[in-house]
Write an enzyme that holds these catalytic residues in place. Sequence first.
Site, mmCIF file in Angstrom:
data_model
loop_
_atom_site.group_PDB
_atom_site.id
_atom_site.type_symbol
_atom_site.label_atom_id
_atom_site.label_comp_id
_atom_site.label_asym_id
_atom_site.label_seq_id
_atom_site.Cartn_x
_atom_site.Cartn_y
_atom_site.Cartn_z
ATOM 1 N N ARG A 1 -48.813 -17.942 1.187
ATOM 2 C CA ARG A 1 -50.353 -17.156 0.311
ATOM 3 C C ARG A 1 -49.771 -16.125 0.278
ATOM 4 O O ARG A 1 -50.997 -15.437 -0.379
ATOM 5 C CB ARG A 1 -51.158 -17.670 2.019
ATOM 6 N N ARG B 1 -62.411 -15.180 3.356
ATOM 7 C CA ARG B 1 -61.640 -16.552 3.446
ATOM 8 C C ARG B 1 -60.917 -16.082 1.502
ATOM 9 O O ARG B 1 -60.252 -16.292 1.269
ATOM 10 C CB ARG B 1 -61.435 -16.974 4.149
ATOM 11 N N ARG C 1 -68.020 -28.742 5.799
ATOM 12 C CA ARG C 1 -66.773 -29.480 6.369
ATOM 13 C C ARG C 1 -67.565 -29.680 7.657
ATOM 14 O O ARG C 1 -67.856 -28.701 8.039
ATOM 15 C CB ARG C 1 -66.229 -28.620 5.759
ATOM 16 N N ARG D 1 -65.742 -25.324 12.192
ATOM 17 C CA ARG D 1 -64.548 -24.842 12.162
ATOM 18 C C ARG D 1 -65.152 -23.217 12.313
ATOM 19 O O ARG D 1 -65.760 -22.908 12.061
ATOM 20 C CB ARG D 1 -63.835 -24.711 10.657
ATOM 21 N N LYS E 1 -57.603 -29.260 -0.771
ATOM 22 C CA LYS E 1 -56.065 -29.454 -0.287
ATOM 23 C C LYS E 1 -56.025 -30.115 0.395
ATOM 24 O O LYS E 1 -54.633 -31.479 1.232
ATOM 25 C CB LYS E 1 -55.232 -27.768 0.188
HETATM 26 P P1 AP5 Z 1 -60.975 -29.442 2.581
HETATM 27 O O1 AP5 Z 1 -59.934 -30.889 2.323
HETATM 28 O O2 AP5 Z 1 -60.439 -29.375 4.108
HETATM 29 O O3 AP5 Z 1 -60.355 -28.365 1.796
HETATM 30 P P2 AP5 Z 1 -58.438 -27.060 2.002
HETATM 31 O O4 AP5 Z 1 -58.698 -26.523 0.695
HETATM 32 O O5 AP5 Z 1 -57.107 -27.739 2.614
HETATM 33 O O6 AP5 Z 1 -59.811 -26.087 2.578
HETATM 34 P P3 AP5 Z 1 -59.167 -25.128 3.777
HETATM 35 O O7 AP5 Z 1 -60.717 -24.641 4.321
HETATM 36 O O8 AP5 Z 1 -58.737 -25.924 4.849
HETATM 37 O O9 AP5 Z 1 -57.970 -23.938 3.522
HETATM 38 P P4 AP5 Z 1 -57.720 -22.352 3.888
HETATM 39 O O10 AP5 Z 1 -56.688 -22.652 2.421
HETATM 40 O O11 AP5 Z 1 -59.091 -21.650 3.896
HETATM 41 O O12 AP5 Z 1 -57.805 -23.652 5.947
HETATM 42 P P5 AP5 Z 1 -56.434 -23.362 5.897
HETATM 43 O O13 AP5 Z 1 -56.358 -24.689 7.134
HETATM 44 O O14 AP5 Z 1 -55.111 -23.510 5.474
HETATM 45 O O15 AP5 Z 1 -61.571 -29.610 1.922
HETATM 46 C C1 AP5 Z 1 -63.081 -29.012 2.530
HETATM 47 C C2 AP5 Z 1 -64.574 -30.240 3.176
HETATM 48 O O16 AP5 Z 1 -64.842 -30.462 2.243
HETATM 49 C C3 AP5 Z 1 -63.691 -31.149 4.256
HETATM 50 O O17 AP5 Z 1 -65.130 -31.118 3.902
HETATM 51 C C4 AP5 Z 1 -63.701 -31.464 2.954
HETATM 52 O O18 AP5 Z 1 -64.215 -33.672 3.215
HETATM 53 C C5 AP5 Z 1 -64.251 -31.826 1.078
HETATM 54 N N1 AP5 Z 1 -63.734 -32.350 -0.311
HETATM 55 C C6 AP5 Z 1 -62.644 -32.184 -0.180
HETATM 56 N N2 AP5 Z 1 -62.511 -32.499 -1.644
HETATM 57 C C7 AP5 Z 1 -63.356 -33.158 -1.518
HETATM 58 C C8 AP5 Z 1 -64.148 -33.551 -3.187
HETATM 59 N N3 AP5 Z 1 -62.879 -33.837 -3.981
HETATM 60 N N4 AP5 Z 1 -65.056 -33.927 -3.514
HETATM 61 C C9 AP5 Z 1 -66.331 -33.820 -2.046
HETATM 62 N N5 AP5 Z 1 -66.450 -32.945 -0.599
HETATM 63 C C10 AP5 Z 1 -64.598 -33.020 -0.795
HETATM 64 O O19 AP5 Z 1 -55.831 -21.766 7.135
HETATM 65 C C11 AP5 Z 1 -56.959 -21.671 7.776
HETATM 66 C C12 AP5 Z 1 -56.712 -19.854 8.637
HETATM 67 O O20 AP5 Z 1 -54.545 -20.402 8.977
HETATM 68 C C13 AP5 Z 1 -56.254 -18.489 7.392
HETATM 69 O O21 AP5 Z 1 -57.875 -18.382 6.732
HETATM 70 C C14 AP5 Z 1 -55.553 -17.433 7.836
HETATM 71 O O22 AP5 Z 1 -55.703 -16.729 8.793
HETATM 72 C C15 AP5 Z 1 -54.082 -18.715 8.649
HETATM 73 N N6 AP5 Z 1 -52.925 -19.340 7.893
HETATM 74 C C16 AP5 Z 1 -53.387 -20.795 7.691
HETATM 75 N N7 AP5 Z 1 -51.789 -20.558 6.568
HETATM 76 C C17 AP5 Z 1 -51.413 -19.134 6.571
HETATM 77 C C18 AP5 Z 1 -49.999 -18.270 5.531
HETATM 78 N N8 AP5 Z 1 -49.379 -19.225 5.084
HETATM 79 N N9 AP5 Z 1 -50.216 -17.167 6.367
HETATM 80 C C19 AP5 Z 1 -51.357 -16.405 6.364
HETATM 81 N N10 AP5 Z 1 -52.068 -17.097 6.862
HETATM 82 C C20 AP5 Z 1 -52.350 -18.260 7.425
HETATM 83 MG MG MG Z 2 -56.950 -27.500 5.309
#
Ligand code: AP5
Ligand code: MG
Length: 209
Positions: free
Chosen positions: A88, A166, A122, A155, A13
């Site tokens: 979420r 997660r 990552r 991370r 994402k």
């Molecule tokens: P990346 O683009 O980083 O993936 P992502 O979908 O953004 O994954 P996240 O881990 O950031 O999502 P998340 O939803 O768990 O975490 P968030 O930060 O929102 O890609 C991943 C890897 O793959 C990278 O290394 C990239 O280079 C590689 N890649 C990407 N696309 C690729 C492709 N097409 N081909 C090959 N490689 C690729 O949330 C973190 C924490 O915050 C949560 O766990 C929670 O505790 C809290 N939080 C956030 N939002 C909320 C909410 N709304 N409510 C409650 N808690 C929340």
């Molecule tokens: Mg992300």
Amino acid sequence: MKLIFLGPPGAGKGTLAVRVKELLKTPHISTGVIFRDAIAAKSPLGLKVKAVIDAGKLVDDETTIALVKERLSQADAQAGYILDGFPRTIAQAEALETFSVVDKVVNFDISNDGAIERLSGRRVCRKCGFNFHTIFNKPKKEGVCDFCGGEVYVREDDKPSAVTKRLEVYRVQTEPLIDFYCKKGLLVDIDASPLVDEILVGFKKALRI
Ligand code: AP5
Ligand code: MG
């Protein structure tokens, strides 16, 4: 255009959002990034959410909703935005409806194994937040960001025990949103398994842009 990016951790994402924000000239608003910045700054919000995030659990709805409501009231988010990682939970989705009208919800379709492969490789820049990957997108010099020279790190919530948690949290608390938005006619599915250039092509086609 007001977009939600919905999908499991590691679906890509954040990576796609960086490309789409250039294309649509809209802000990329990631609740995860806002929380990580707060943790790095040791602000009251950061101190409150650190343990929950490191363990791979969700921050409480009240805190998260208030944060997004405030962010979406800012001038740069009036014409459009990419909301990455919010909502979420059903409670967050219902709250969002009271302060913003979303155009489309982009659902990132990827297998469990695909998500785990992306999360386990990552590497993130501590300074500018760019997401690298040990196989798919390595920094030119190990441990150093290509763009700002910042330190590239793993991370805390990408460690194996937090990743399992997660993915489980996603299945139980977030996946029901697919049905929620499908019933409202807002859902657009994209195949998130190929490389990002190909996903971008599929994204543009799905949104007719
Ligand atoms: P990346 O683009 O980083 O993936 P992502 O979908 O953004 O994954 P996240 O881990 O950031 O999502 P998340 O939803 O768990 O975490 P968030 O930060 O929102 O890609 C991943 C890897 O793959 C990278 O290394 C990239 O280079 C590689 N890649 C990407 N696309 C690729 C492709 N097409 N081909 C090959 N490689 C690729 O949330 C973190 C924490 O915050 C949560 O766990 C929670 O505790 C809290 N939080 C956030 N939002 C909320 C909410 N709304 N409510 C409650 N808690 C929340
Ligand atoms: Mg992300």
